[in-house]
Scaffold this motif. Structure first.
Motif, PDB file in Angstrom:
ATOM      1  N   GLN A   1       0.814  -1.228  -0.030  1.00  0.00           N
ATOM      2  CA  GLN A   1      -0.053  -0.034  -0.101  1.00  0.00           C
ATOM      3  C   GLN A   1       0.719   1.295   0.045  1.00  0.00           C
ATOM      4  N   THR A   2       1.964   1.184   0.729  1.00  0.00           N
ATOM      5  CA  THR A   2       2.849   2.405   0.962  1.00  0.00           C
ATOM      6  C   THR A   2       3.723   2.639  -0.604  1.00  0.00           C
ATOM      7  N   ALA A   3       3.929   1.386  -1.032  1.00  0.00           N
ATOM      8  CA  ALA A   3       4.821   1.393  -2.410  1.00  0.00           C
ATOM      9  C   ALA A   3       3.684   2.077  -3.517  1.00  0.00           C
ATOM     10  N   ARG A   4       2.621   1.566  -3.446  1.00  0.00           N
ATOM     11  CA  ARG A   4       1.532   1.952  -4.258  1.00  0.00           C
ATOM     12  C   ARG A   4       1.261   3.588  -4.073  1.00  0.00           C
ATOM     13  N   ALA A   5       1.162   4.163  -2.860  1.00  0.00           N
ATOM     14  CA  ALA A   5       0.695   5.522  -2.726  1.00  0.00           C
ATOM     15  C   ALA A   5       1.929   6.070  -3.154  1.00  0.00           C
ATOM     16  N   ASP A   6       3.166   5.853  -2.859  1.00  0.00           N
ATOM     17  CA  ASP A   6       4.391   6.505  -3.520  1.00  0.00           C
ATOM     18  C   ASP A   6       4.460   6.566  -4.826  1.00  0.00           C
ATOM     19  N   ILE A   7       3.951   5.661  -5.691  1.00  0.00           N
ATOM     20  CA  ILE A   7       4.017   5.662  -7.217  1.00  0.00           C
ATOM     21  C   ILE A   7       2.864   6.440  -7.573  1.00  0.00           C
ATOM     22  N   ASN A   8       1.690   6.329  -7.148  1.00  0.00           N
ATOM     23  CA  ASN A   8       0.690   7.368  -7.173  1.00  0.00           C
ATOM     24  C   ASN A   8       0.982   8.720  -7.328  1.00  0.00           C
ATOM     25  N   ARG A   9       1.662   9.097  -5.968  1.00  0.00           N
ATOM     26  CA  ARG A   9       2.096  10.464  -5.653  1.00  0.00           C
ATOM     27  C   ARG A   9       2.966  10.828  -7.045  1.00  0.00           C
ATOM     28  N   LEU A  10       3.887   9.995  -7.231  1.00  0.00           N
ATOM     29  CA  LEU A  10       4.830  10.128  -8.480  1.00  0.00           C
ATOM     30  C   LEU A  10       4.136  10.512  -9.695  1.00  0.00           C
TER      31      LEU A  10
END
Length: 108
Positions: A66-75
């Motif tokens: 979930q954290t990795a996905r949130a980081d990717i979405n932010r990028l």
């Protein structure tokens, strides 16, 4: 003469790309509103020029999916990375081109 012109054009192109890389790195380091991990992800992706998945970010940075996905979405939302395709169920991502990163920073 033609070869000299071609070499000159190539050298100008390389010079331009080096300046773009420096400007993009400065934007990532100083001017972006990304957290440290997101900056690290983006810097690593830009250096390597690789494609990656959320699961790879999860493993590489020791964070939850979930954290990795949130980081990717932010990028993605920031215009720093783009979706490049799919590999089965996995979405493949890559860095946006340097002009896009620089342009995004200038608009904000």
């Amino acid at each position: 003469r033609c070869i000299e012109d071609s070499i000159g054009n190539f050298m100008e192109y390389v010079k331009k790309k080096i300046e773009e890389q420096k400007e993009a790195a400065k934007i990532i380091r100083e001017g972006s509103n990304l957290n440290i991990r997101q900056r690290s992800i983006l810097t690593d992706v830009m250096k390597a020029g690789n494609f990656f998945t959320i699961s790879e970010i999860e493993r590489e940075y020791g964070v939850s999916y979930q954290t990795a996905r949130a980081d990717i979405n932010r990028l993605i939302d920031g215009g720093y990375i783009v979706k490049a395709g799919r590999d089965g169920y996995n979405i493949i991502y890559t860095a946006a081109n340097l002009e896009s990163i620089i342009g995004t920073a200038k608009r904000t």
